[in-house]
Design an enzyme around this catalytic site. Structure first.
Site, PDB file in Angstrom:
ATOM      1  N   ASP A 246       8.096  17.812  38.980  1.00  0.00           N
ATOM      2  CA  ASP A 246       9.442  17.948  39.527  1.00  0.00           C
ATOM      3  C   ASP A 246      10.413  18.273  38.397  1.00  0.00           C
ATOM      4  OD1 ASP A 246      11.170  17.234  42.116  1.00  0.00           O
ATOM      5  OD2 ASP A 246      12.231  16.487  40.336  1.00  0.00           O
ATOM      6  N   ASN A 254      21.811  23.401  40.297  1.00  0.00           N
ATOM      7  CA  ASN A 254      22.308  24.297  41.346  1.00  0.00           C
ATOM      8  C   ASN A 254      23.799  24.117  41.578  1.00  0.00           C
ATOM      9  OD1 ASN A 254      20.085  25.853  42.069  1.00  0.00           O
ATOM     10  ND2 ASN A 254      19.314  24.344  43.524  1.00  0.00           N
ATOM     11  N   HIS A 259      23.037  28.744  42.435  1.00  0.00           N
ATOM     12  CA  HIS A 259      21.640  28.911  42.842  1.00  0.00           C
ATOM     13  C   HIS A 259      20.901  30.001  42.068  1.00  0.00           C
ATOM     14  CE1 HIS A 259      21.498  26.033  46.174  1.00  0.00           C
ATOM     15  NE2 HIS A 259      22.770  26.367  46.393  1.00  0.00           N
ATOM     16  N   ASP A 263      17.334  29.340  40.512  1.00  0.00           N
ATOM     17  CA  ASP A 263      16.140  30.156  40.752  1.00  0.00           C
ATOM     18  C   ASP A 263      15.515  30.611  39.438  1.00  0.00           C
ATOM     19  OD1 ASP A 263      16.509  29.871  43.447  1.00  0.00           O
ATOM     20  OD2 ASP A 263      17.378  31.871  43.759  1.00  0.00           O
ATOM     21  N   GLU A 289      12.090  22.131  44.222  1.00  0.00           N
ATOM     22  CA  GLU A 289      11.829  22.104  42.777  1.00  0.00           C
ATOM     23  C   GLU A 289      10.535  21.379  42.450  1.00  0.00           C
ATOM     24  OE1 GLU A 289      14.418  18.437  43.622  1.00  0.00           O
ATOM     25  OE2 GLU A 289      14.077  20.449  44.420  1.00  0.00           O
TER      26      GLU A 289
END
Length: 368
Positions: A246, A254, A259, A263, A289
């Protein structure tokens, strides 16, 4: 199909699919040649055509077509740009047809349908330009045969009749070329459609197995791979490990940077992780994630060392964004699969170990 019939077909046509198609087409052409020459035999029987020259023509025509078949069946034709030898076969057949025209006498009109069959033979495999070339060749050969026979035997090959014959084929052959052009355009359109369909199917297959953002295996595909590894280990008595990974504080990344940056973090992590793990290991995007790592033929201690190396590499990574560089860390929950244990329980244990890693301050590997 019986084994004997299958063996006979393999011996006659070959076993490779394309070679079988080429051999079958050549044998069809051989059959057409034999039928056409047999009609010349009828002309001999009714005393229209001379027996000796017709026999020579028959041997020449059938021998030539069988030579083409031998070249295709043996694979020797694959050295050429067109392994089917379509243009060569058509040129030879037109030559034989023109020679037959000089021997058929009063029955020479029967040769014209044979010429058309020869040209139609290439409509679905040749380009429009090649069909036009074959049409010009037919016009040249038959026009030459007509001119020769007007000079040698004007009593039967009367000039006004041969000129009319020439006009007929001069009209027919451009029509064949036009038809070839239309078929060629249709064939090209079908090829484009097939290519687009294959591309779409391939893309859909990738989407069914891969995560679009990272290119890693997706959750469904990973679940199938884990199940396959469980079955393999049950059969061979080996062990494997699973780890849930994780990205720490990903929601904050984010919310703070947007975002697109988030990404990019996922993409960079996936690239780094793939470079760090073994070739036999499988990494998948499990959701958001979270990532799932499967380590085949690995016990817990070795798996933990590998994950620690990955965690250290990730800690040193930096992702460029508009205002500078961004670092991030990784937490992992690691378990060794216990034989007979339901996979959902093994994954749940890895999730609990990940939760402990988060509770203990993140940026760490906890074995469950």
């Amino acid at each position: 199909m019986s084994p004997r019939l299958q063996a006979f077909g393999d011996a006659l046509l070959g076993t490779e699919r394309r070679q079988r198609v080429r051999s079958a087409r050549c044998l069809l052409a051989c059959g057409l040649m034999a039928y056409s020459l047999a009609s010349m035999g009828y002309f001999v029987a009714v005393d229209i055509a001379p027996a000796g020259p017709v026999l020579v023509l028959a041997l020449f025509g059938l021998g030539g077509m069988l030579a083409f078949y031998a070249a295709i069946r043996s694979g020797a034709s694959q050295r050429f740009a067109d392994p089917s030898l379509t243009i060569a076969q058509m040129s030879f057949a037109l030559l034989v047809g023109a020679l037959a025209y000089t021997l058929a006498g009063r029955a020479r009109g029967a040769v014209f349908p044979i010429m058309m069959v020869v040209l139609m033979f290439g409509l679905y495999s040749l380009t429009p330009r090649q069909v036009r070339a074959m049409s010009w060749l037919a016009l040249l050969l038959f026009g030459g045969a007509m001119g020769l026979m007007v000079w040698r035997d004007p009593a039967i090959y009367r000039p006004e009749v041969e000129f009319a014959h020439f006009l007929v084929i001069a009209i027919i052959l451009p029509a064949v070329s036009m038809l070839a052009g239309q078929l060629g355009r249709l064939r090209d359109a079908l090829k484009r459609q097939k290519a687009e369909l294959r591309e779409a199917l391939a893309h859909n297959e990738v989407l069914a197995l891969r995560d679009e953002l990272t290119g890693l295996a997706n959750r469904r595909h990973m679940a199938a791979l884990i199940e396959a590894e469980r079955e393999r280990c049950a059969a061979h008595g080996s062990r494997f490990c699973l780890a849930v990974l994780d990205i720490d504080r990903f929601k904050r990344i984010n919310d703070t940077h947007g975002h697109p940056v988030g990404d990019r973090v996922l993409e960079v992590f996936a690239q780094e992780a793939l470079a760090a793990i073994r070739e036999a290991d499988v990494l998948a995007r499990w959701g958001g994630e979270e990532f799932m790592l499967m380590l085949p033929d690995t016990r817990l201690t070795a798996a933990r060392l590998g994950l620690e190396r990955l965690r250290t590499r990730v800690e040193a990574l930096r992702v460029a964004h508009g205002s500078g560089e961004l670092g991030f860390t990784l937490s992992a929950g690691l378990v060794e699969y216990t034989p007979g244990e339901p996979l959902v329980e093994a994954i749940a244990r890895a999730d609990r170990a990940l939760y402990q890693a988060k509770q203990q301050g993140r940026n760490r590997v906890v074995a469950g």
